[in-house]
Every structure is written in structure tokens, then in C-alpha cells.
Design an enzyme around this catalytic site. Structure first.
Site, mmCIF file in Angstrom:
data_model
loop_
_atom_site.group_PDB
_atom_site.id
_atom_site.type_symbol
_atom_site.label_atom_id
_atom_site.label_comp_id
_atom_site.label_asym_id
_atom_site.label_seq_id
_atom_site.Cartn_x
_atom_site.Cartn_y
_atom_site.Cartn_z
ATOM 1 N N VAL A 1 0.725 -1.261 -0.020
ATOM 2 C CA VAL A 1 -0.013 -0.141 -0.010
ATOM 3 C C VAL A 1 0.932 1.250 -0.058
ATOM 4 O O VAL A 1 0.359 2.326 -0.344
ATOM 5 C CB VAL A 1 -1.046 -0.119 1.090
ATOM 6 C CG1 VAL A 1 -2.025 -1.207 1.199
ATOM 7 C CG2 VAL A 1 -0.165 0.017 2.748
ATOM 8 N N SER B 1 11.689 4.660 0.796
ATOM 9 C CA SER B 1 13.061 4.649 0.318
ATOM 10 C C SER B 1 13.869 3.351 1.032
ATOM 11 O O SER B 1 14.549 2.686 0.557
ATOM 12 C CB SER B 1 13.941 5.766 0.528
ATOM 13 O OG SER B 1 14.011 6.217 1.744
ATOM 14 N N ILE B 2 13.365 3.094 2.462
ATOM 15 C CA ILE B 2 14.021 2.105 3.331
ATOM 16 C C ILE B 2 12.885 0.895 3.268
ATOM 17 O O ILE B 2 13.816 -0.293 3.534
ATOM 18 C CB ILE B 2 14.272 2.552 4.582
ATOM 19 C CG1 ILE B 2 14.945 4.088 4.448
ATOM 20 C CG2 ILE B 2 14.618 1.433 5.429
ATOM 21 C CD1 ILE B 2 16.472 3.585 4.301
ATOM 22 N N VAL C 1 5.278 -1.164 2.790
ATOM 23 C CA VAL C 1 4.026 -1.757 3.974
ATOM 24 C C VAL C 1 3.115 -2.415 3.145
ATOM 25 O O VAL C 1 2.714 -1.978 1.795
ATOM 26 C CB VAL C 1 3.369 -0.169 4.450
ATOM 27 C CG1 VAL C 1 2.084 -0.852 5.233
ATOM 28 C CG2 VAL C 1 4.617 0.533 5.085
ATOM 29 N N LYS D 1 5.414 -3.659 8.007
ATOM 30 C CA LYS D 1 6.762 -3.050 7.366
ATOM 31 C C LYS D 1 7.714 -3.881 7.040
ATOM 32 O O LYS D 1 8.332 -4.444 8.029
ATOM 33 C CB LYS D 1 7.067 -1.820 8.258
ATOM 34 C CG LYS D 1 8.011 -0.853 7.507
ATOM 35 C CD LYS D 1 8.177 0.556 8.317
ATOM 36 C CE LYS D 1 9.355 1.513 7.598
ATOM 37 N NZ LYS D 1 9.225 2.724 8.596
ATOM 38 N N ASP E 1 10.950 13.111 10.925
ATOM 39 C CA ASP E 1 10.511 12.603 9.530
ATOM 40 C C ASP E 1 9.405 12.961 9.156
ATOM 41 O O ASP E 1 8.370 12.286 8.708
ATOM 42 C CB ASP E 1 10.965 11.085 9.288
ATOM 43 C CG ASP E 1 11.332 10.959 7.920
ATOM 44 O OD1 ASP E 1 11.583 11.901 6.992
ATOM 45 O OD2 ASP E 1 11.321 9.679 7.504
#
Length: 521
Positions: free
Chosen positions: A125, A129-130, A133, A151, A286
């Protein structure tokens, strides 16, 4: 060699997507436009400039994607077409293969995925960058079915990040050795800070711990929702937390049509940020729109929803008090106190004249008070602050880099939500109340309460310790006194010798002068 290869890769991506043309075309000089035509000859650059920049950042990896995410919140600094494209980096980075995600989950839990989840959606969904999900359903310890967000860490991230950081460290060394501002800007220490935070983001158990801490901190505020973490389903590469349902905060028209009070939402965002920073010293660092939603559920209508806790900032008590005093003095327009705080903290050299630094700060800040965000040119403020920092040799504080980045995000979100927001009047009452709590009787009571277990432990021993002290015989100091007197006598004799010798020398000179004058006469 790896740094050299990475540098070649970056140059190749710049040329492939025509980023050199994008930069040079912004200049108006005719000779630069001629150079642009020459270097773009034979290259196909039909795609819009925003799309080319976004695709270039995506191909360069997570560090560059995060840079694009920060820029995407600054619509006051970016042209609209570029800002719109960079906004896609917030949660629409190309996903990786779902089979790889499933394999990662099965390797982490050593079970087939059907035994881990009641159901699992293969289609992601959101993709960043890391990690990416997926939605799923689990059974908690009580046997209840719970909707969750799973995640999963993107594979192969560590080598890419290490190469980019090695290149950044090398470039920081060049800046520090070749630039006159290098030592003042502390580029190596700044890169080291990013190194710590980026490596922390690769450990999803650490992110789960961050989420749990923020959830505890924010429970009594009733302004923001933090998802619950399911620790039985957490691993360094997999994080399972409560599924949150909300509207992305950058969909302002959708929120307004649903009845959300947008100006209040903007003010609440400022309150949440300052609470996390100054009350807790632990803040979400963030905060781009991909990580912030707004709840439309009746029981939590209009509250923020925070997601993605891989990067959080922390502040020491010294940093909090120093920053709060600076902000408070700034909001009161007490520029002299701001200058004194910079000198006291060592941010500027001790020999700096307070009145000169005060005048420089006033010149930069005064024109922007009592103005809404839409009338503030952040680019001009940053330029003038940088010029002032060069003049007074202000040192960059690496421990505050995350805070500065988050401030940019918050201010960017404020512009999108309510351009008429008066940031100063919104933040000033909060900071003044916080300062009163820190310096008043409430802080004394908190510290006494925190030390109460220690006092309770030593209190029963106090009568015995006092009795033992009073029963002790006075210490015989006669020997020490005699030695001290002997030393004093030796010192007196030495001083007398020096004085007599000096007087004799002076008298001798006088006698010689008299003898010479008599003979000449």
C-alpha cells in the site's frame, strides 16, 4: 575504489536524466544557455524536469530520496511542477517484489506466512526508500483479530547507504580542508550524525521502540494518534503495528470538505512539535506529508496520525533549556539576550561584541515579525542568517541538525495547511508556559519527587550517622600546625633575605653614584 565507483555512478545518473541541463537552464546569461545547448546535444530529454529529478533521486538510493522528501515540503522554494513530482517520493517510491517481502517475513519468523498472519495482502500500500508496507490481519494474545500494517525492510539497503556515506565523508573532508568556512560548518560531524540516524533506521525493532515511546509521551495530549506496536510480531527486518485509517495531511481540500478545522489543525501541529521537543526532548524527525495523516473517525475526528518512526531526534536537558531561552527571547524580540546566549554557549567566539551581534540578529529577524507564513521569504531569511553566521563565525551544532530539518518540515506543512498562520503568536504562549514550568516551583516539586526513593533510602541512616559524627573526638591538628608554622618561618626568612639583598643593592648603587660625583667635582 568503491567511493570512486559511486561517484562515477552519480555523475552518470546526472547526465542520464539531464540534471546538468536543469541547473544550467535556470541561469539567464547567454553564454550559459549556449553551453546548455552544447552539452544536451544528442540526449533525449523529453520528460518534464520534475519527473527527471524524481527518477534520478529514486535511482540514486535512500539518502537522495530523503533529500527529495525534504525539498517536497518546501513549495515556497520549489517551482510547483518540481514540488508536485517530489511529493511522490513521500510514499510512492517503486516497490520491490512482494515475493521478496514474503521471503523476508518467513525468514524472520521461521514459519510460513500463512502461520504468521490470518491474511496478508501481497500488493504493497506504500513504498518508501527504506521499506514498504503491506496490510494484514493477525490474532493478538487475547485471540482477537486485529488489522495491522506490516513494514518490511527493502533488501540490500546497507551496502548502498554505506557507499553513499563513505562518499559524503570524503566530500566533507574536502570541504573542511579546502573551504574557509569548513571548520565552522563541521561537515564531518554532520555526516556522522546522519550516519547514526540512517543506520538506526535499518533496525525496525528500534523503530518499534521509538513508536512505543512516542505513544506513551503523547497519551495525555489528545492531539495525535500513535499506532500500537505488536511486539510478538517484530523483528529487525519486519515491523507489525496497528493499522491507522486517515487522510494524508496534504489533501487539504478533502479534509476541509470533511469538516476539519484547518487553521486549528495547523496550530495543533505547532503544539505537537514544541511539546515533543521541549517537554519530552524526543521528537518525530521525519514529518513529511507521507508520514502524517488526519483521522476522520468520529471518536478521534481532526487528530493527527503519525507514521514511520525510523528517525527520531533527542535533546539533552541543556539543549532544551538553551533552545527554549533562545526561542523565548526571540519571540519577545529581546535580541540582546539572544546574542548573550550565543556567546555563553560557545556558539560564537567569546571575544564577540554583544552589541554588534545583537544589531545583526535584529536586522535579520525584525522584518519578519507579525507576518503570516505566506508573507515570509524563507529563502531570504536563510541567506541573511548564513551571511551573519559567516561574519560572526557561528559554529554549526551537529546535534541539532535533525531539529533544523524537522523545523523546515513543520514550517512547510504550515504553509500548505494555513498560509495565514502566525507562527510566532502560536508558539510564544507555549514556550513561555514551558519556561515557567522549568524555572518555577513545579520543577522543584518534580525533582524532589524524582529523588524521593533515594531520600527514603538514606533517611533512616541519618540519626546514626549524626550520632557517630558527634561522638568522634576532635582530630589533633597540633602537628600540622607546627609544620605550618615552621614553613611560614622559612618563608619569612627567605623574604627578609630578598628584601635586605635588594636594599643593599640599591644602597650600593647610590654610594657608587655619590663617589663618582665627588671625584668629578
Amino acid at each position: 575504489m568503491s567511493r570512486f565507483a559511486r561517484g562515477i555512478t552519480i555523475v552518470w545518473v546526472v547526465l542520464r536524466y539531464g540534471l546538468d541541463e536543469l541547473v544550467l537552464s535556470t541561469f539567464r546569461q547567454p553564454w550559459l544557455r549556449a553551453v546548455t545547448r552544447v552539452i544536451t546535444f544528442g540526449r533525449k530529454l523529453d520528460a518534464p524536469r520534475g519527473q527527471r529529478l524524481r527518477e534520478a533521486l529514486e535511482s540514486l538510493g535512500p539518502i537522495f530520496v530523503k533529500f527529495g522528501q525534504v525539498l517536497s515540503t518546501r513549495r515556497d522554494l520549489m517551482p510547483p511542477d518540481i514540488a508536485d513530482e517530489l511529493a511522490l517520493l513521500q510514499d510512492r517510491v517503486p516497490p520491490f517484489d512482494p515475493d521478496v517481502a514474503i521471503a523476508t517475513i518467513e525468514r524472520a519468523f521461521r514459519r510460513p506466512i500463512a502461520e504468521v498472519f490470518v491474511s496478508f495482502d501481497r500488493q504493497p500500500v506504500a513504498s518508501a526508500s527504506i521499506a514498504q508496507v503491506h496490510f494484514a490481519v493477525i490474532r493478538d494474545r487475547q485471540g482477537h483479530a486485529r488489522e495491522v500494517a506490516v513494514k518490511v525492510l527493502r533488501p540490500g539497503m546497507l551496502p548502498v547507504i554505506d557507499k553513499d556515506l563513505a562518499l559524503m565523508r570524503m566530500m566533507a573532508g574536502w570541504v573542511e580542508s579546502l573551504s574557509a568556512d569548513g571548520k565552522r560548518l563541521k561537515p564531518r560531524e554532520v555526516v556522522a550524525e546522519f550516519d547514526n540516524y540512517l543506520h538506526d533506521e535499518l533496525d525496525l525493532v528500534r523503530e518499534a521502540a521509538n513508536a512505543a515511546q512516542l505513544r506513551r509521551n503523547m497519551q495525555g495530549l489528545d492531539l495525535v494518534l500513535i499506532p500500537e506496536v505488536f511486539w510478538d510480531f517484530c523483528h529487525a527486518e519486519v515491523l507489525v503495528m496497528e493499522r491507522m485509517k486517515g487522510v494524508p495531511i496534504n489533501q487539504v481540500e478533502r479534509l476541509r470538505s470533511a469538516g476539519v478545522d484547518i487553521p486549528k489543525l495547523a496550530r495543533d501541529g505547532v503544539t505537537i512539535f514544541f511539546t515533543q521537543v521541549f517537554r519530552d526532548g524526543f521528537f518525530h524527525a521525519d514529518m513529511h506529508p507521507g508520514n502524517i495523516q488526519v483521522s476522520l473517525a468520529p471518536e478521534t475526528f481532526g487528530r493527527y496520525i503519525s507514521l514511520d518512526f525510523g528517525i527520531v531526534g533527542t535533546l539533552t536537558e541543556f539543549d532544551k533549556e538553551y533552545l527554549a531561552q533562545n526561542f523565548t527571547a526571540f519571540f519577545r524580540r529581546d535580541y540582546k539576550r539572544v546574542a548573550e546566549l550565543h556567546i555563553e554557549s560557545g556558539w560564537v567566539p567569546a571575544h564577540t561584541r554583544v552589541n554588534e551581534l545583537e544589531a545583526a540578529i535584529r536586522t535579520v529577524c525584525e522584518p519578519y515579525f507579525d507576518r503570516p507564513l505566506k508573507e515570509i521569504s524563507l529563502g531570504m531569511v536563510l541567506l541573511r542568517l548564513f551571511q551573519t553566521s559567516r561574519r560572526f563565525q557561528v559554529e554549526i551544532q551537529p546535534q541539532l541538525v535533525l531539529l533544523q530539518k524537522t523545523l523546515l518540515n513543520i514550517e512547510g506543512l504550515g504553509r500548505q495547511l494555513d498560509p495565514d498562520l502566525d507562527l510566532w503568536s502560536t508558539a510564544k504562549p507555549f514556550l513561555e508556559k514551558w519556561m515557567l514550568d522549568q524555572l518555577g516551583p513545579q520543577r522543584l516539586w518534580r525533582e524532589l519527587r524524582a529523588e524521593a526513593p533515594h531520600y527514603a533510602k538514606i533517611l533512616p541512616d541519618l540519626p546514626r550517622l549524626l550520632h557517630d559524627f558527634l561522638r568522634q573526638r576532635p582530630h589533633d591538628n597540633r602537628g600540622d600546625l607546627q609544620e605550618l608554622l615552621a614553613t611560614q618561618k622559612r618563608t619569612n626568612r627567605l623574604l627578609q633575605s630578598i628584601i635586605y639583598g635588594g636594599l643593599g643593592f640599591v644602597l650600593g648603587l647610590l654610594v657608587m653614584q655619590l663617589f663618582v660625583r665627588v671625584r668629578i667635582f
